[in-house]
Design a protein around this motif. Structure first.
Motif, PDB file in Angstrom:
ATOM      1  N   PRO A 322       6.631 -42.431 -50.294  1.00  0.00           N
ATOM      2  CA  PRO A 322       6.453 -40.969 -49.597  1.00  0.00           C
ATOM      3  C   PRO A 322       7.681 -41.228 -48.922  1.00  0.00           C
ATOM      4  O   PRO A 322       8.084 -39.327 -48.384  1.00  0.00           O
ATOM      5  CB  PRO A 322       5.616 -41.158 -48.265  1.00  0.00           C
ATOM      6  N   MET A 323       8.819 -41.827 -48.354  1.00  0.00           N
ATOM      7  CA  MET A 323       9.973 -41.534 -48.042  1.00  0.00           C
ATOM      8  C   MET A 323      10.923 -40.918 -48.962  1.00  0.00           C
ATOM      9  O   MET A 323      11.265 -39.734 -48.426  1.00  0.00           O
ATOM     10  CB  MET A 323      10.875 -42.894 -47.813  1.00  0.00           C
ATOM     11  N   MET A 324      10.637 -41.063 -50.308  1.00  0.00           N
ATOM     12  CA  MET A 324      11.600 -40.533 -51.123  1.00  0.00           C
ATOM     13  C   MET A 324      10.787 -39.051 -51.798  1.00  0.00           C
ATOM     14  O   MET A 324      11.398 -38.180 -51.824  1.00  0.00           O
ATOM     15  CB  MET A 324      11.568 -40.742 -52.726  1.00  0.00           C
ATOM     16  N   ALA A 325      10.091 -39.447 -51.651  1.00  0.00           N
ATOM     17  CA  ALA A 325       9.052 -37.107 -51.844  1.00  0.00           C
ATOM     18  C   ALA A 325       8.963 -36.396 -50.329  1.00  0.00           C
ATOM     19  O   ALA A 325       9.501 -35.551 -50.958  1.00  0.00           O
ATOM     20  CB  ALA A 325       7.490 -38.190 -51.756  1.00  0.00           C
ATOM     21  N   SER A 326       9.826 -37.398 -49.343  1.00  0.00           N
ATOM     22  CA  SER A 326       9.584 -36.308 -48.456  1.00  0.00           C
ATOM     23  C   SER A 326      11.004 -36.069 -47.846  1.00  0.00           C
ATOM     24  O   SER A 326      11.298 -35.266 -47.376  1.00  0.00           O
ATOM     25  CB  SER A 326       9.281 -36.922 -46.654  1.00  0.00           C
ATOM     26  N   LEU A 327      11.872 -36.526 -48.787  1.00  0.00           N
ATOM     27  CA  LEU A 327      12.940 -35.704 -48.755  1.00  0.00           C
ATOM     28  C   LEU A 327      13.374 -33.865 -48.878  1.00  0.00           C
ATOM     29  O   LEU A 327      14.250 -33.328 -48.215  1.00  0.00           O
ATOM     30  CB  LEU A 327      13.927 -36.563 -49.793  1.00  0.00           C
ATOM     31  N   ILE A 328      12.394 -33.426 -49.747  1.00  0.00           N
ATOM     32  CA  ILE A 328      12.567 -32.271 -50.604  1.00  0.00           C
ATOM     33  C   ILE A 328      11.766 -31.114 -49.155  1.00  0.00           C
ATOM     34  O   ILE A 328      12.297 -30.383 -49.005  1.00  0.00           O
ATOM     35  CB  ILE A 328      11.610 -31.708 -51.183  1.00  0.00           C
ATOM     36  N   SER A 329      10.925 -31.959 -48.089  1.00  0.00           N
ATOM     37  CA  SER A 329      10.670 -31.765 -46.805  1.00  0.00           C
ATOM     38  C   SER A 329      11.323 -31.287 -46.212  1.00  0.00           C
ATOM     39  O   SER A 329      10.959 -30.370 -45.248  1.00  0.00           O
ATOM     40  CB  SER A 329       9.640 -32.134 -46.339  1.00  0.00           C
ATOM     41  N   VAL A 330      12.458 -31.513 -45.685  1.00  0.00           N
ATOM     42  CA  VAL A 330      13.955 -31.330 -45.281  1.00  0.00           C
ATOM     43  C   VAL A 330      14.151 -30.220 -45.143  1.00  0.00           C
ATOM     44  O   VAL A 330      14.846 -30.094 -44.193  1.00  0.00           O
ATOM     45  CB  VAL A 330      14.292 -32.690 -44.999  1.00  0.00           C
ATOM     46  N   VAL A 331      14.783 -29.770 -46.770  1.00  0.00           N
ATOM     47  CA  VAL A 331      14.795 -28.567 -46.713  1.00  0.00           C
ATOM     48  C   VAL A 331      14.501 -27.885 -46.569  1.00  0.00           C
ATOM     49  O   VAL A 331      13.170 -27.828 -46.155  1.00  0.00           O
ATOM     50  CB  VAL A 331      14.889 -28.261 -48.430  1.00  0.00           C
TER      51      VAL A 331
END
Length: 449
Positions: A322-331
């Motif tokens: 989930p941490m890797m997947a969440s990176l895009i939600s930071v954009v």
């Protein structure tokens, strides 16, 4: 193998995460839930890629073929969300429709592989163009800011962030080569996000709150629900998806010097449709071929299907973190909007490239494209055009991709299959000086099916 597989992931990453971001935002998911939905799409894209490249029994084309969330389903899913009273039921209704469409597509795969003649370039090009056009308004909305109700929505700072991100992507595509050029969109998202930090529109909370390891629990958003109108809409999308995959298999077969015959196409379509049917179990969406990866195979000349399977493994691992997947939600949304102009615009441009091969010197094909595009653009330019129709019908009619596809197929059958005459292949040539006005010169057009 790992580096080459990572390059395939980089080329498709933005395309995989864009649909869940669009759909999740429309449903109103929180940052954490949006991260979960994005991770699920990465995970299921990896599973679908395994099915396609490694194959099981008569399932899988066993070509270097990448599968991921199809753009064709985004507009119909947004229409389903808009017509669902309780937004909490929207995702279960979508997942139920995808499961049914996937299973029906799996059963129909052997027969569909024989019906390719009903989906010539004039049809597929029109549909792909409509996909890009239908998604561009989403990118424009992102560019205006994260909250349509806010006072600063559409303000200069948001539009500037979108413009800067777009400029970065264009410059990278123009002045770099190889791997860096292929991941230009990804680099643009990263640099755009860093530039956005001083503007106070970047939120790192989803990353700090996400677990390092996690599994996309089945039916996280509720048990699937089965609504007839939604099922019909997604079945139309499945036909579009199968058409795209067939075209990509034919192109990829030529590139790797292993022409895709009817048996290979049927096996590839089974992988597409089974992957789509399984995907909602883990909260993923409909899967299809990624055309940009076909171009990557042609460019790199790395033709091994095991390299692409390695890329599928990377996608699965990303989906399990989930941490890797969440990176895009930071954009920030404006940054996504700037990159989305390139991403969605490229889809439309790909459709135009296909239309170039469609024999538009024929009046019949010009009419097919003209009317189908007009029908497909109606929901974009006049969203309330079908407001007097029943709500179930609006789910289908409000999707320009679905209506445009149906129109293109029917018009192609009428003009290019039923009641053909010898002079149907003749086109009028421009009048040259000295020709009599009453005389018409004709030139034989290419016979396009």
């Amino acid at each position: 193998m790992f580096t080459s597989g990572l390059q395939h992931v980089a080329a498709m990453y933005a395309g995989v995460v864009a649909p869940p971001l669009i759909v999740g935002a429309a449903v109103g998911l929180s940052g954490t839930e949006l991260t979960f939905l994005t991770g699920a799409s990465l995970f299921t894209a990896g599973l679908a890629t395994f099915l396609q490249t490694l194959g099981v029994w008569k399932i899988g084309a066993k070509l270097p073929f990448v599968n991921g969330v199809t753009f064709a389903g985004v507009a119909p899913m947004l229409a389903i969300i808009d017509t669902t009273k309780d937004k909490a039921d929207a995702l279960p209704v979508i997942f139920g429709a995808i499961i049914v469409a996937g299973l029906l597509g799996f059963l129909a795969a052997p027969w569909f592989s024989r019906l390719v003649r009903f989906f010539p370039p004039v049809v597929t090009g029109t549909v792909i163009t409509l996909i890009g056009i239908s998604l561009l308004p989403v990118a424009f909305g992102w560019a205006q800011g994260p909250n349509p109700a806010a006072d600063d929505y559409g303000s200069g700072k948001f539009l500037a962030l979108a413009a800067v991100t777009l400029a970065i992507v264009l410059l990278l595509r123009r002045f770099t080569r190889g791997f860096l050029k292929q991941i230009a969109v990804l680099v643009g998202l990263v640099l755009g996000t860093l530039i956005a930090i001083p503007f106070g529109v970047t939120d790192f909370t989803p990353v700090t709150e996400a677990d390092v390891v996690g599994f996309p629990s089945p039916f996280h958003f509720g048990a699937p629900q089965f609504a007839l109108a939604a099922i019909i809409s997604m079945c139309v999308v499945m036909l579009v998806s199968m058409t795209e995959s067939t075209a990509d298999m034919l192109a990829l077969g030529e590139i790797v010097e292993r022409p895709a015959d009817e048996k290979t196409i049927a096996a590839g379509l089974r992988a597409d449709t089974l992957g789509s049917a399984i995907s909602p179990l883990f909260n993923g969406f409909m899967c299809s071929a990624f055309a940009q990866n076909v171009g990557l195979v042609a460019m790199t000349r790395i033709r091994s299907r095991f390299v692409v399977a390695c890329g599928g493994g990377i996608l699965v691992l990303m989906g399990l973190s989930p941490m890797m997947a969440s990176l895009i939600s930071v954009v920030p949304r404006p940054v996504l909007g700037g990159a989305g102009v390139v991403l969605f615009g490229s889809v439309a441009a790909s459709g135009i490239q296909t239309l170039v091969k469609a024999g538009l010197e024929k009046d019949n094909n010009v009419l097919i494209v003209a009317v189908s595009l007009a029908v497909g653009i109606i929901p974009i330019t006049k969203p309330d055009f079908y407001h007097a129709f029943p709500q179930t019908a609006q789910i289908i009619l409000d999707s320009g991709i679905s209506t445009g596809c149906v129109a293109a197929v029917l018009l192609n059958v009428v003009f290019n299959h039923f009641g053909r005459r010898a002079d149907d292949d003749e086109v009028t040539a421009p009048m040259e000086p000295g020709d009599e006005i009453s005389e018409t010169r004709t030139a034989k057009a290419a016979h396009v099916h």
